[in-house]
Design a protein around this motif. Sequence first.
Motif, PDB file in Angstrom:
ATOM      1  N   GLU A 225     -28.892 -28.004  43.103  1.00 51.44           N
ATOM      2  CA  GLU A 225     -28.761 -28.364  44.523  1.00 51.44           C
ATOM      3  C   GLU A 225     -29.454 -27.342  45.435  1.00 51.44           C
ATOM      4  OE1 GLU A 225     -25.049 -29.321  47.585  1.00 51.44           O
ATOM      5  OE2 GLU A 225     -24.781 -27.898  45.928  1.00 51.44           O
ATOM      6  N   HIS A 226     -29.415 -26.071  45.032  1.00 54.06           N
ATOM      7  CA  HIS A 226     -29.946 -24.999  45.876  1.00 54.06           C
ATOM      8  C   HIS A 226     -31.235 -24.406  45.296  1.00 54.06           C
ATOM      9  CE1 HIS A 226     -26.300 -25.118  48.264  1.00 54.06           C
ATOM     10  NE2 HIS A 226     -25.569 -25.010  47.151  1.00 54.06           N
ATOM     11  N   LYS A 251     -24.287 -29.136  41.536  1.00 49.89           N
ATOM     12  CA  LYS A 251     -23.811 -28.417  42.703  1.00 49.89           C
ATOM     13  C   LYS A 251     -23.798 -26.908  42.440  1.00 49.89           C
ATOM     14  CE  LYS A 251     -22.836 -32.203  45.022  1.00 49.89           C
ATOM     15  NZ  LYS A 251     -23.575 -32.564  46.248  1.00 49.89           N
ATOM     16  N   ASP A 252     -23.942 -26.131  43.515  1.00 56.59           N
ATOM     17  CA  ASP A 252     -23.843 -24.672  43.439  1.00 56.59           C
ATOM     18  C   ASP A 252     -24.730 -24.085  42.346  1.00 56.59           C
ATOM     19  OD1 ASP A 252     -21.856 -24.625  45.496  1.00 56.59           O
ATOM     20  OD2 ASP A 252     -20.346 -25.184  44.005  1.00 56.59           O
ATOM     21  N   THR A 253     -25.944 -24.608  42.240  1.00 54.48           N
ATOM     22  CA  THR A 253     -26.879 -24.194  41.188  1.00 54.48           C
ATOM     23  C   THR A 253     -28.266 -24.027  41.794  1.00 54.48           C
ATOM     24  OG1 THR A 253     -25.613 -25.556  39.632  1.00 54.48           O
ATOM     25  CG2 THR A 253     -27.738 -24.747  38.871  1.00 54.48           C
TER      26      THR A 253
END
Length: 281
Positions: A225-226, A251-253
Amino acid sequence: MKQTLITGTKLINGNDLYYEYYKHSSQKETLLLIHGFLSSTFSFRRLIPFLKEEYNVISVDFPPFGKSGKSTKFIYSYDNIAKSIVQLIQVLNINKITVIGHSMGGQISLKISHLRPDIVENAVLLCSSGYLKRSKLPLVFSSYIPYFHLYVKFWLSRSGVKQNLKNVVHDHSLIDDEMLYGYTLPFLENDIFKGLTRMIRHREEELSENELGEIKTPCLLIWGEHDRVVPLSVGKRLNQDLKNSDLIVLKDTGHLVPEERPNDVFNHIHTFLKRKVPSYQ
């Protein structure tokens, strides 16, 4: 069920290709892992333990990275790297593969899928690069200047390995001494910078929308996601242009998904491949 680890190098197109081959005694589907830019098979160290229990796994260092050769005569284009990896697979007597590529390795995986749809059954793209143009002509011309490889070394060393890792990993607490050493080791000798200089010169633009549309291979896209290196927008665009593809967002990766989320990446790959009917080599 017996499993054997085979490591070695094969001379392909005038350059040594290093590989690690986790081979089962019984028939298993074969996965080919292709790392990204400035990386090596080391980047799959947390994913391989999951994959090798269910599949035959080959992880290759493509030149000039890792333990592969840094020949100053090799053509470091996507096309030649892809063809060299295909030759390695043929030398190892493997007829069918699933390619799994991270970052630049994703683009090489797409190139192999486009060139040889007869051997690629599935493709998994982990934050794959996409739509890059070739280097601008002034930079290409500069690569012919004597000792230009020292400038490449200086340019890469300015930010340092730790800062580069912070750019590709979302959770900075994962960056430990083992990771720092593993990503630093390949750059302790100057020969790699000579290879990188030739890569600047030889790397062609990445596959076009039309070429991507010609790929019928089932593709699974897994994105962080990041991701600050290859943004999620690239993954969404690839998902549109690849006619037979699915996109999963973690998410949060960040960009280095095999390091950050190996268990999740394995589960998504395993689920994806179980939906297919494999034809073993």
